[in-house]
Design a protein around this motif. Structure first.
Motif, PDB file in Angstrom:
ATOM      1  N   MET A  35       0.955  -1.268  -0.023  1.00 10.69           N
ATOM      2  CA  MET A  35       0.008  -0.080   0.065  1.00 10.69           C
ATOM      3  C   MET A  35       1.018   1.116  -0.019  1.00 10.69           C
ATOM      4  SD  MET A  35      -2.836   1.183   2.965  1.00 10.69           S
ATOM      5  CE  MET A  35      -3.733  -0.227   2.627  1.00 10.69           C
ATOM      6  N   PRO A  36       0.477   2.327  -0.636  1.00 10.69           N
ATOM      7  CA  PRO A  36       1.258   3.441  -0.885  1.00 10.69           C
ATOM      8  C   PRO A  36       1.590   4.125   0.665  1.00 10.69           C
ATOM      9  CG  PRO A  36      -0.436   3.626  -2.563  1.00 10.69           C
ATOM     10  CD  PRO A  36      -0.570   2.263  -1.597  1.00 10.69           C
ATOM     11  N   ASP A  37       2.458   4.742   0.808  1.00  9.74           N
ATOM     12  CA  ASP A  37       2.708   5.392   2.284  1.00  9.74           C
ATOM     13  C   ASP A  37       3.176   7.067   1.974  1.00  9.74           C
ATOM     14  OD1 ASP A  37       5.347   5.239   1.261  1.00  9.74           O
ATOM     15  OD2 ASP A  37       5.989   4.037   3.139  1.00  9.74           O
ATOM     16  N   ALA A  38       2.744   7.362   0.466  1.00 10.85           N
ATOM     17  CA  ALA A  38       3.287   8.664   0.122  1.00 10.85           C
ATOM     18  C   ALA A  38       2.384   9.424  -0.741  1.00 10.85           C
ATOM     19  CB  ALA A  38       4.739   8.942  -0.329  1.00 10.85           C
ATOM     20  N   LEU A  39       2.029  10.482  -0.688  1.00  7.91           N
ATOM     21  CA  LEU A  39       1.001  11.322  -1.307  1.00  7.91           C
ATOM     22  C   LEU A  39       1.572  12.475  -2.033  1.00  7.91           C
ATOM     23  CD1 LEU A  39      -2.074  12.057  -2.149  1.00  7.91           C
ATOM     24  CD2 LEU A  39      -2.032  13.591  -0.072  1.00  7.91           C
ATOM     25  N   MET A  40       1.256  12.603  -3.346  1.00  3.82           N
ATOM     26  CA  MET A  40       1.891  13.594  -4.228  1.00  3.82           C
ATOM     27  C   MET A  40       0.599  14.629  -4.497  1.00  3.82           C
ATOM     28  SD  MET A  40       4.272  15.303  -6.141  1.00  3.82           S
ATOM     29  CE  MET A  40       4.263  16.452  -7.423  1.00  3.82           C
ATOM     30  N   LEU A  41       0.769  15.684  -4.042  1.00  3.26           N
ATOM     31  CA  LEU A  41      -0.258  16.696  -4.181  1.00  3.26           C
ATOM     32  C   LEU A  41       0.063  17.664  -5.334  1.00  3.26           C
ATOM     33  CD1 LEU A  41      -0.438  17.473  -0.567  1.00  3.26           C
ATOM     34  CD2 LEU A  41      -2.564  16.615  -1.765  1.00  3.26           C
ATOM     35  N   PHE A  42      -0.843  17.848  -6.415  1.00  2.00           N
ATOM     36  CA  PHE A  42      -0.472  18.574  -7.554  1.00  2.00           C
ATOM     37  C   PHE A  42      -1.072  19.929  -7.398  1.00  2.00           C
ATOM     38  CE2 PHE A  42      -0.349  14.414  -9.854  1.00  2.00           C
ATOM     39  CZ  PHE A  42       0.834  14.622 -10.418  1.00  2.00           C
ATOM     40  N   ALA A  43      -0.064  21.130  -7.208  1.00  2.52           N
ATOM     41  CA  ALA A  43      -0.602  22.238  -6.791  1.00  2.52           C
ATOM     42  C   ALA A  43       0.343  23.514  -7.532  1.00  2.52           C
ATOM     43  CB  ALA A  43      -0.313  22.422  -5.335  1.00  2.52           C
ATOM     44  N   ALA A  44       0.904  22.999  -8.630  1.00  4.70           N
ATOM     45  CA  ALA A  44       1.837  23.859  -9.510  1.00  4.70           C
ATOM     46  C   ALA A  44       1.170  24.775 -10.517  1.00  4.70           C
ATOM     47  CB  ALA A  44       3.098  23.303  -9.704  1.00  4.70           C
ATOM     48  N   GLY A  45       0.043  24.284 -10.885  1.00  7.36           N
ATOM     49  CA  GLY A  45      -0.549  25.287 -11.989  1.00  7.36           C
ATOM     50  C   GLY A  45      -0.785  26.682 -11.788  1.00  7.36           C
ATOM     51  N   PHE A  46      -0.898  27.285 -13.070  1.00  5.40           N
ATOM     52  CA  PHE A  46      -1.234  28.877 -12.963  1.00  5.40           C
ATOM     53  C   PHE A  46      -2.662  29.227 -12.880  1.00  5.40           C
ATOM     54  CE2 PHE A  46       2.452  28.146 -15.871  1.00  5.40           C
ATOM     55  CZ  PHE A  46       3.280  29.206 -15.274  1.00  5.40           C
ATOM     56  N   GLY A  47      -3.737  28.145 -12.640  1.00  5.14           N
ATOM     57  CA  GLY A  47      -5.045  28.652 -12.574  1.00  5.14           C
ATOM     58  C   GLY A  47      -5.417  29.545 -13.482  1.00  5.14           C
ATOM     59  N   THR A  48      -5.101  29.471 -14.596  1.00  2.00           N
ATOM     60  CA  THR A  48      -5.781  30.575 -15.490  1.00  2.00           C
ATOM     61  C   THR A  48      -7.138  30.569 -15.888  1.00  2.00           C
ATOM     62  OG1 THR A  48      -5.248  29.104 -17.576  1.00  2.00           O
ATOM     63  CG2 THR A  48      -3.389  30.637 -16.724  1.00  2.00           C
ATOM     64  N   ARG A  49      -7.964  29.586 -15.792  1.00  2.00           N
ATOM     65  CA  ARG A  49      -9.154  29.549 -15.920  1.00  2.00           C
ATOM     66  C   ARG A  49      -9.956  30.115 -14.722  1.00  2.00           C
ATOM     67  NH1 ARG A  49     -11.543  23.616 -16.214  1.00  2.00           N
ATOM     68  NH2 ARG A  49      -9.890  23.242 -14.868  1.00  2.00           N
ATOM     69  N   MET A  50      -9.333  30.540 -13.725  1.00  2.00           N
ATOM     70  CA  MET A  50      -9.915  31.234 -12.418  1.00  2.00           C
ATOM     71  C   MET A  50      -9.983  32.616 -12.782  1.00  2.00           C
ATOM     72  SD  MET A  50     -10.804  28.564 -10.825  1.00  2.00           S
ATOM     73  CE  MET A  50     -11.394  29.097  -9.064  1.00  2.00           C
ATOM     74  N   GLY A  51      -9.372  32.932 -13.840  1.00  2.00           N
ATOM     75  CA  GLY A  51      -9.499  34.479 -14.102  1.00  2.00           C
ATOM     76  C   GLY A  51      -8.611  35.271 -13.089  1.00  2.00           C
ATOM     77  N   ALA A  52      -9.360  36.471 -12.552  1.00  2.00           N
ATOM     78  CA  ALA A  52      -8.841  37.304 -11.575  1.00  2.00           C
ATOM     79  C   ALA A  52      -8.913  36.749 -10.233  1.00  2.00           C
ATOM     80  CB  ALA A  52      -9.752  38.776 -11.434  1.00  2.00           C
ATOM     81  N   LEU A  53      -9.212  35.506  -9.792  1.00  2.00           N
ATOM     82  CA  LEU A  53      -9.154  35.104  -8.516  1.00  2.00           C
ATOM     83  C   LEU A  53      -7.756  34.615  -8.420  1.00  2.00           C
ATOM     84  CD1 LEU A  53     -12.234  32.799  -8.450  1.00  2.00           C
ATOM     85  CD2 LEU A  53     -11.873  34.922  -7.164  1.00  2.00           C
ATOM     86  N   THR A  54      -6.773  34.366  -9.429  1.00  2.00           N
ATOM     87  CA  THR A  54      -5.441  33.819  -9.201  1.00  2.00           C
ATOM     88  C   THR A  54      -4.469  34.940  -9.550  1.00  2.00           C
ATOM     89  OG1 THR A  54      -5.808  32.929 -11.541  1.00  2.00           O
ATOM     90  CG2 THR A  54      -5.823  31.450  -9.522  1.00  2.00           C
ATOM     91  N   ALA A  55      -5.001  36.120  -9.594  1.00  2.00           N
ATOM     92  CA  ALA A  55      -3.827  37.503  -9.812  1.00  2.00           C
ATOM     93  C   ALA A  55      -3.088  37.448  -8.760  1.00  2.00           C
ATOM     94  CB  ALA A  55      -5.005  38.423 -10.318  1.00  2.00           C
ATOM     95  N   ASP A  56      -3.459  37.332  -7.538  1.00  2.00           N
ATOM     96  CA  ASP A  56      -2.544  37.317  -6.243  1.00  2.00           C
ATOM     97  C   ASP A  56      -2.432  36.357  -5.469  1.00  2.00           C
ATOM     98  OD1 ASP A  56      -5.191  37.276  -5.306  1.00  2.00           O
ATOM     99  OD2 ASP A  56      -5.170  39.135  -4.063  1.00  2.00           O
ATOM    100  N   ARG A  57      -2.768  35.038  -5.841  1.00  2.00           N
ATOM    101  CA  ARG A  57      -2.601  33.822  -5.186  1.00  2.00           C
ATOM    102  C   ARG A  57      -2.613  32.701  -5.980  1.00  2.00           C
ATOM    103  NH1 ARG A  57      -7.878  34.319  -1.613  1.00  2.00           N
ATOM    104  NH2 ARG A  57      -7.235  36.415  -2.101  1.00  2.00           N
ATOM    105  N   PRO A  58      -2.062  31.707  -5.596  1.00  2.00           N
ATOM    106  CA  PRO A  58      -2.177  30.197  -6.465  1.00  2.00           C
ATOM    107  C   PRO A  58      -3.235  29.814  -6.356  1.00  2.00           C
ATOM    108  CG  PRO A  58      -0.807  29.982  -4.567  1.00  2.00           C
ATOM    109  CD  PRO A  58      -1.070  31.565  -4.703  1.00  2.00           C
TER     110      PRO A  58
END
Length: 226
Positions: free
Chosen positions: A1-24
């Protein structure tokens, strides 16, 4: 059983528009807490896991948020590496094979997806097990499905099942890819050709929060689950 977790969190979030202008995107709030905290709650509910998150866009903010959460950050610099390249870069930090991976731009209502994957994982016949949700339970999904699950559990392309961003995957095939930037689809296709790409249907609801209207939809979904 896996004992490690990869969280994908590097994207630009371009579809979120202005919501990602100042934060990931992983720090956008849904129901009073950042998206990545919803993912971390799933990890906490599963049990002890070594947790690694990749970061690129506004990585400093994400690192500061995760510092007290016992999550190691894999910074992708100078370029973002996509899911396959990002996972490969993080392997020394994960120090495991296979691993869980989880997208951080989705919210779940129902059983813990990591637990369902762990219970169904069969390394003798699987190189990856992808958790998929029927289109009817994919809240906020724009477009059709991704996969169909055959009678023996193997996945085929097409069909009305949506990949949720949660999986268990063996990582050896990542090392054979020559490009630094690549999608996990590259190794999934190889696994499918070998009959070792499998799927598991999710019995609850799942909401894609990759676009602004997904925030309200996710909050409504969670409110209905109370």
């Amino acid at each position: 059983m896996p004992d490690a977790l990869m969280l994908f969190a590097a994207g630009f979030g371009t579809r979120m528009g202005a919501l990602t202008a100042d934060r990931p995107k992983p720090l956008i709030e849904v129901a009073g807490k950042p998206l990545i905290d919803h993912a971390l709650a799933l990890a906490d509910g599963f049990g002890p896991l070594r947790r690694v998150a990749n970061a690129h866009y506004r990585a400093d903010q994400l690192e500061a948020h995760l510092a007290p959460r016992d999550v190691t950050v894999s910074r992708e610099e100078p370029e973002i590496l996509d899911t396959g390249g990002g996972l490969r870069l993080a392997l020394p930090l994960l120090d495991a094979d296979p691993v869980f991976t989880l997208n951080t731009d989705a919210v779940w209502s129902g059983p813990n997806p990591l637990r369902l994957l762990a219970e169904a994982w069969d390394p003798a016949r699987m190189d990856a097990l992808l958790l998929c949700v029927p289109l009817g339970n994919a809240v906020g999904r724009k477009g059709g499905g991704d996969f169909d699950i055959l009678d023996d559990g193997r996945l085929s392309r097409g069909g009305d099942l949506v990949y949720t961003g949660a999986q268990i995957v063996k990582t050896k095939a990542l090392h054979a890819v020559t490009e630094p930037v690549f999608s996990l689809n590259v190794i999934w296709n190889q696994m499918a050709e070998q009959g070792r790409l499998c799927g598991l249907p999710y019995p609850g609801q799942w909401c894609d929060v990759g676009h602004p209207e997904g925030i309200r939809l996710a909050e409504d979904m969670l409110a209905a689950d109370v």
